[in-house]
Write a protein that holds these residues in place. Structure first.
Motif, PDB file in Angstrom:
ATOM      1  N   GLY A 293     -17.665 -79.489  18.987  1.00 56.59           N
ATOM      2  CA  GLY A 293     -17.937 -78.063  19.014  1.00 56.59           C
ATOM      3  C   GLY A 293     -16.757 -77.153  19.232  1.00 56.59           C
ATOM      4  O   GLY A 293     -16.896 -75.940  19.171  1.00 56.59           O
ATOM      5  N   ARG A 294     -15.548 -77.677  19.491  1.00 54.70           N
ATOM      6  CA  ARG A 294     -14.442 -76.783  19.819  1.00 54.70           C
ATOM      7  C   ARG A 294     -14.109 -75.839  18.665  1.00 54.70           C
ATOM      8  O   ARG A 294     -13.947 -74.647  18.851  1.00 54.70           O
ATOM      9  CB  ARG A 294     -13.215 -77.609  20.207  1.00 54.70           C
ATOM     10  CG  ARG A 294     -11.979 -76.765  20.482  1.00 54.70           C
ATOM     11  CD  ARG A 294     -10.894 -77.601  21.135  1.00 54.70           C
ATOM     12  NE  ARG A 294     -11.270 -77.979  22.472  1.00 54.70           N
ATOM     13  CZ  ARG A 294     -10.792 -79.042  23.100  1.00 54.70           C
ATOM     14  NH1 ARG A 294      -9.940 -79.829  22.488  1.00 54.70           N
ATOM     15  NH2 ARG A 294     -11.179 -79.327  24.326  1.00 54.70           N
ATOM     16  N   THR A 295     -13.993 -76.382  17.462  1.00 54.54           N
ATOM     17  CA  THR A 295     -13.639 -75.534  16.329  1.00 54.54           C
ATOM     18  C   THR A 295     -14.814 -74.707  15.835  1.00 54.54           C
ATOM     19  O   THR A 295     -14.614 -73.706  15.154  1.00 54.54           O
ATOM     20  CB  THR A 295     -13.132 -76.407  15.162  1.00 54.54           C
ATOM     21  OG1 THR A 295     -14.131 -77.375  14.836  1.00 54.54           O
ATOM     22  CG2 THR A 295     -11.855 -77.122  15.540  1.00 54.54           C
ATOM     23  N   MET A 296     -16.041 -75.122  16.183  1.00 51.06           N
ATOM     24  CA  MET A 296     -17.208 -74.414  15.685  1.00 51.06           C
ATOM     25  C   MET A 296     -17.667 -73.309  16.616  1.00 51.06           C
ATOM     26  O   MET A 296     -17.893 -72.180  16.205  1.00 51.06           O
ATOM     27  CB  MET A 296     -18.362 -75.401  15.466  1.00 51.06           C
ATOM     28  CG  MET A 296     -18.153 -76.346  14.313  1.00 51.06           C
ATOM     29  SD  MET A 296     -19.394 -77.638  14.333  1.00 51.06           S
ATOM     30  CE  MET A 296     -20.885 -76.687  14.505  1.00 51.06           C
ATOM     31  N   PHE A 297     -17.797 -73.626  17.890  1.00 53.18           N
ATOM     32  CA  PHE A 297     -18.456 -72.702  18.808  1.00 53.18           C
ATOM     33  C   PHE A 297     -17.548 -72.186  19.923  1.00 53.18           C
ATOM     34  O   PHE A 297     -17.976 -71.434  20.773  1.00 53.18           O
ATOM     35  CB  PHE A 297     -19.693 -73.372  19.417  1.00 53.18           C
ATOM     36  CG  PHE A 297     -20.652 -73.856  18.375  1.00 53.18           C
ATOM     37  CD1 PHE A 297     -21.425 -72.961  17.668  1.00 53.18           C
ATOM     38  CD2 PHE A 297     -20.743 -75.193  18.069  1.00 53.18           C
ATOM     39  CE1 PHE A 297     -22.286 -73.391  16.683  1.00 53.18           C
ATOM     40  CE2 PHE A 297     -21.607 -75.636  17.085  1.00 53.18           C
ATOM     41  CZ  PHE A 297     -22.387 -74.724  16.390  1.00 53.18           C
ATOM     42  N   LYS A 414     -16.639 -61.545  12.916  1.00 56.24           N
ATOM     43  CA  LYS A 414     -15.659 -62.632  12.955  1.00 56.24           C
ATOM     44  C   LYS A 414     -16.344 -63.976  13.137  1.00 56.24           C
ATOM     45  O   LYS A 414     -15.995 -64.967  12.493  1.00 56.24           O
ATOM     46  CB  LYS A 414     -14.660 -62.394  14.082  1.00 56.24           C
ATOM     47  CG  LYS A 414     -13.544 -63.425  14.142  1.00 56.24           C
ATOM     48  CD  LYS A 414     -12.558 -63.096  15.249  1.00 56.24           C
ATOM     49  CE  LYS A 414     -11.447 -64.144  15.296  1.00 56.24           C
ATOM     50  NZ  LYS A 414     -10.493 -63.847  16.400  1.00 56.24           N
ATOM     51  N   ARG A 415     -17.348 -64.051  14.041  1.00 55.10           N
ATOM     52  CA  ARG A 415     -18.062 -65.305  14.269  1.00 55.10           C
ATOM     53  C   ARG A 415     -18.790 -65.762  13.011  1.00 55.10           C
ATOM     54  O   ARG A 415     -18.801 -66.951  12.680  1.00 55.10           O
ATOM     55  CB  ARG A 415     -19.039 -65.158  15.427  1.00 55.10           C
ATOM     56  CG  ARG A 415     -18.373 -65.125  16.799  1.00 55.10           C
ATOM     57  CD  ARG A 415     -19.407 -65.296  17.902  1.00 55.10           C
ATOM     58  NE  ARG A 415     -20.365 -64.203  17.907  1.00 55.10           N
ATOM     59  CZ  ARG A 415     -20.201 -63.060  18.567  1.00 55.10           C
ATOM     60  NH1 ARG A 415     -19.097 -62.862  19.274  1.00 55.10           N
ATOM     61  NH2 ARG A 415     -21.121 -62.111  18.536  1.00 55.10           N
ATOM     62  N   LYS A 416     -19.417 -64.828  12.301  1.00 53.29           N
ATOM     63  CA  LYS A 416     -20.119 -65.184  11.071  1.00 53.29           C
ATOM     64  C   LYS A 416     -19.151 -65.709  10.020  1.00 53.29           C
ATOM     65  O   LYS A 416     -19.449 -66.661   9.298  1.00 53.29           O
ATOM     66  CB  LYS A 416     -20.886 -63.977  10.540  1.00 53.29           C
ATOM     67  CG  LYS A 416     -22.085 -63.578  11.391  1.00 53.29           C
ATOM     68  CD  LYS A 416     -22.799 -62.376  10.795  1.00 53.29           C
ATOM     69  CE  LYS A 416     -24.008 -61.989  11.647  1.00 53.29           C
ATOM     70  NZ  LYS A 416     -24.706 -60.794  11.096  1.00 53.29           N
ATOM     71  N   GLN A 417     -17.980 -65.079   9.926  1.00 51.12           N
ATOM     72  CA  GLN A 417     -17.003 -65.514   8.954  1.00 51.12           C
ATOM     73  C   GLN A 417     -16.472 -66.902   9.280  1.00 51.12           C
ATOM     74  O   GLN A 417     -16.306 -67.760   8.403  1.00 51.12           O
ATOM     75  CB  GLN A 417     -15.837 -64.511   8.899  1.00 51.12           C
ATOM     76  CG  GLN A 417     -14.749 -64.869   7.885  1.00 51.12           C
ATOM     77  CD  GLN A 417     -15.269 -64.879   6.455  1.00 51.12           C
ATOM     78  OE1 GLN A 417     -16.219 -64.170   6.135  1.00 51.12           O
ATOM     79  NE2 GLN A 417     -14.641 -65.678   5.600  1.00 51.12           N
ATOM     80  N   GLU A 418     -16.214 -67.176  10.587  1.00 45.64           N
ATOM     81  CA  GLU A 418     -15.748 -68.494  11.002  1.00 45.64           C
ATOM     82  C   GLU A 418     -16.800 -69.557  10.719  1.00 45.64           C
ATOM     83  O   GLU A 418     -16.480 -70.676  10.288  1.00 45.64           O
ATOM     84  CB  GLU A 418     -15.395 -68.484  12.492  1.00 45.64           C
ATOM     85  CG  GLU A 418     -14.131 -67.704  12.807  1.00 45.64           C
ATOM     86  CD  GLU A 418     -13.873 -67.648  14.300  1.00 45.64           C
ATOM     87  OE1 GLU A 418     -14.806 -67.978  15.069  1.00 45.64           O
ATOM     88  OE2 GLU A 418     -12.753 -67.279  14.692  1.00 45.64           O
ATOM     89  N   TRP A 419     -18.042 -69.232  10.961  1.00 44.33           N
ATOM     90  CA  TRP A 419     -19.116 -70.196  10.696  1.00 44.33           C
ATOM     91  C   TRP A 419     -19.223 -70.490   9.199  1.00 44.33           C
ATOM     92  O   TRP A 419     -19.373 -71.638   8.790  1.00 44.33           O
ATOM     93  CB  TRP A 419     -20.432 -69.642  11.222  1.00 44.33           C
ATOM     94  CG  TRP A 419     -21.617 -70.505  10.880  1.00 44.33           C
ATOM     95  CD1 TRP A 419     -22.600 -70.246   9.982  1.00 44.33           C
ATOM     96  CD2 TRP A 419     -21.933 -71.775  11.433  1.00 44.33           C
ATOM     97  NE1 TRP A 419     -23.503 -71.257   9.938  1.00 44.33           N
ATOM     98  CE2 TRP A 419     -23.120 -72.219  10.815  1.00 44.33           C
ATOM     99  CE3 TRP A 419     -21.333 -72.588  12.385  1.00 44.33           C
ATOM    100  CZ2 TRP A 419     -23.707 -73.424  11.117  1.00 44.33           C
ATOM    101  CZ3 TRP A 419     -21.921 -73.797  12.692  1.00 44.33           C
ATOM    102  CH2 TRP A 419     -23.096 -74.203  12.069  1.00 44.33           C
ATOM    103  N   LYS A 420     -19.103 -69.436   8.366  1.00 41.65           N
ATOM    104  CA  LYS A 420     -19.157 -69.628   6.915  1.00 41.65           C
ATOM    105  C   LYS A 420     -18.000 -70.500   6.437  1.00 41.65           C
ATOM    106  O   LYS A 420     -18.182 -71.416   5.615  1.00 41.65           O
ATOM    107  CB  LYS A 420     -19.129 -68.274   6.209  1.00 41.65           C
ATOM    108  CG  LYS A 420     -19.219 -68.368   4.678  1.00 41.65           C
ATOM    109  CD  LYS A 420     -19.206 -66.992   4.045  1.00 41.65           C
ATOM    110  CE  LYS A 420     -19.350 -67.101   2.527  1.00 41.65           C
ATOM    111  NZ  LYS A 420     -18.268 -67.880   1.913  1.00 41.65           N
ATOM    112  N   GLU A 421     -16.803 -70.251   6.966  1.00 41.38           N
ATOM    113  CA  GLU A 421     -15.644 -71.057   6.577  1.00 41.38           C
ATOM    114  C   GLU A 421     -15.827 -72.503   6.991  1.00 41.38           C
ATOM    115  O   GLU A 421     -15.467 -73.428   6.246  1.00 41.38           O
ATOM    116  CB  GLU A 421     -14.375 -70.481   7.208  1.00 41.38           C
ATOM    117  CG  GLU A 421     -13.976 -69.124   6.632  1.00 41.38           C
ATOM    118  CD  GLU A 421     -12.797 -68.523   7.378  1.00 41.38           C
ATOM    119  OE1 GLU A 421     -12.356 -69.144   8.381  1.00 41.38           O
ATOM    120  OE2 GLU A 421     -12.316 -67.452   6.968  1.00 41.38           O
TER     121      GLU A 421
END
Length: 435
Positions: A293-297, A414-421
């Motif tokens: 989860g480090r890179t995701m959450f 930003k969180r949505k964009q990171e999750w999409k990436e």
């Protein structure tokens, strides 16, 4: 020959010195006497102690943990009261599968409803988050890419109940029914893909078994008794075993270290020389990892190790073929969520004592009293509510947002964009493309 080999393995596993104070037990099928790998043992309080190895053997267990409860998916649980038993025999549980709707040209997507019961733990060197959750999930599977609707293979949560316990380094704890941490592996454990039976199991109406070995340990252990097929998989034994966890494949390239990744499947009414989600009646899995989860959450400090484990049982409650139009209605959640309850299967084992105590603590929280008793932070309340004060405060707030970049809108975007990436990278690594 298979029966004789199983008995020889069982006798070798049971062998122990005559003067040993504690004997190593073996978990076996009561009908075929074949060892059962990955059986879970719980102590007198209901806490998980250990699992059996590929030969069904258990480590020696101290007397203070007795009586023990031994569970294996697809079998009735057994209770062991003494510490000198050689073998724990488990009998198969008889479960009635839901009625199955025959596929037609217009009904080509397989919709599956399932009950999930899981225990997950997030541990650092100072803190622990323990979670028990039960939920109803669904899957929408397409037989091949000729169907114009992709569906979903990860379990989608329809409704759930969660219970958390937070413990710090001093041993102080608190409980809740919600948490900002997302660390469970259960959301990534899809149903198994179709597969052909090993040659020794094909066309058999009696008991049969077969083991596929990797370099150092067994990778797949197959068992068949009439029309029921059991399969135990050690995913870490060989890269080829990753075919059973396609949704987890990207994590192997994402820096997550797995210490344990085992699965157990039960298929009923198997009449062909292959298995598929159509015959799946239940499955379980146990995952232990470092770095989840480090890179995701973004939880956990960069310089701090953390460990995640998940153990879960999944029971298939209903399944049917649906049309693309019906699948899209399910996808759009065109149903009353309030009417979807949590339906516990009859063959699910009783909850452990520590889980029941946690549930009682969480359900005993007076949420209204907590809200009313919360003390307001007076620093957030202005003593002057005039227009000039609002303008000064607004200007200062805008300056602060410009300096720190932590506005709610920017943070959410930003969180949505990171999750999409992240999801795009997962699809690329797994070779699934944009489908």
């Amino acid at each position: 020959m298979k029966r004789i080999a199983s008995l020889l393995i069982l006798l070798m596993a049971m062998a122990s010195p005559a003067g040993a104070a504690r004997r190593s037990m073996v978990v076996a099928d009561s009908l075929t006497h074949s060892p059962l790998p990955n059986a879970t043992v719980y102590d007198r309080t209901g806490a998980a102690l250990c699992m059996s190895d590929d030969l069904g053997r258990l480590p020696r267990i101290a007397a203070q943990h007795y009586p023990l409860t031994v569970r294996y998916i697809g079998f009735n649980e057994a209770r062991v009261s003494g510490d000198y038993a050689d073998t724990v025999f488990l009998s198969e549980a008889v479960a009635e599968l839901p009625e199955f709707v025959v596929e037609t040209r217009s009904r080509r997507l397989l919709h599956i409803l399932a009950y999930v019961r899981e225990v997950s733990t997030l541990t650092t060197y100072t803190d622990t988050v323990y979670m028990f959750r039960e939920k109803m999930v669904d899957f929408m599977l397409r037989p091949d890419k000729s169907v114009g609707y992709a569906g979903w293979t990860n379990p989608r949560t329809l409704t759930c109940r969660s219970y958390y316990r937070f413990t710090d380094a001093a041993g102080l704890d608190s409980v809740s029914d919600a948490s900002d941490y997302h660390f469970s592996w259960a959301d990534w454990m899809s149903v198994p893909p179709p597969a052909r039976l090993p040659l020794p199991l094909k066309g058999r109406t009696t008991a049969a078994a077969d083991t596929l070995h990797a370099k150092y340990s067994a990778m797949e252990i197959w068992r068949r008794d009439a029309d029921r097929v059991g399969l135990s998989v050690n995913v870490l034994a060989d890269n080829a075993a990753r075919r059973w966890v396609p949704e987890l494949t990207p994590f192997f390239s994402y820096g997550v270290e797995f210490d344990r990744l085992r699965l157990d499947y039960t298929f009923d009414n198997v009449t062909a020389d292959s298995i598929s989600p159509m015959e799946l009646s239940r499955y379980s899995f146990a995952v232990e990892s470092t770095g989840r989860g480090r890179t995701m959450f973004r939880f956990g400090k960069r310089d701090q190790e953390f460990f995640v484990s998940t153990e879960a049982d999944v029971y298939i409650m209903d399944r049917e073929y649906v049309s693309v139009g019906e699948a899209k209605k399910w996808a759009a959640r065109r149903f009353d969520l309030d009417e979807i309850g949590i339906y516990e299967p009859m063959d699910a084992p009783p909850l452990a004592d520590d889980v029941r105590r946690l549930m009682a603590r969480v359900e005993g929280i007076d949420k209204d009293a907590v809200r009313l008793g919360a003390r307001a932070d007076t620093r957030m309340i202005s003593k002057k509510l005039g227009r000039r004060n609002f303008r000064i405060g607004r200007r200062a707030l805008l300056m602060l947002k410009g300096l720190t970049g932590i506005s709610a809108y920017k943070g959410s975007k930003k969180r949505k964009q990171e999750w999409k990436e992240f999801r795009d990278q997962c699809r690329t690594l797994s070779g699934s493309g944009d489908e």
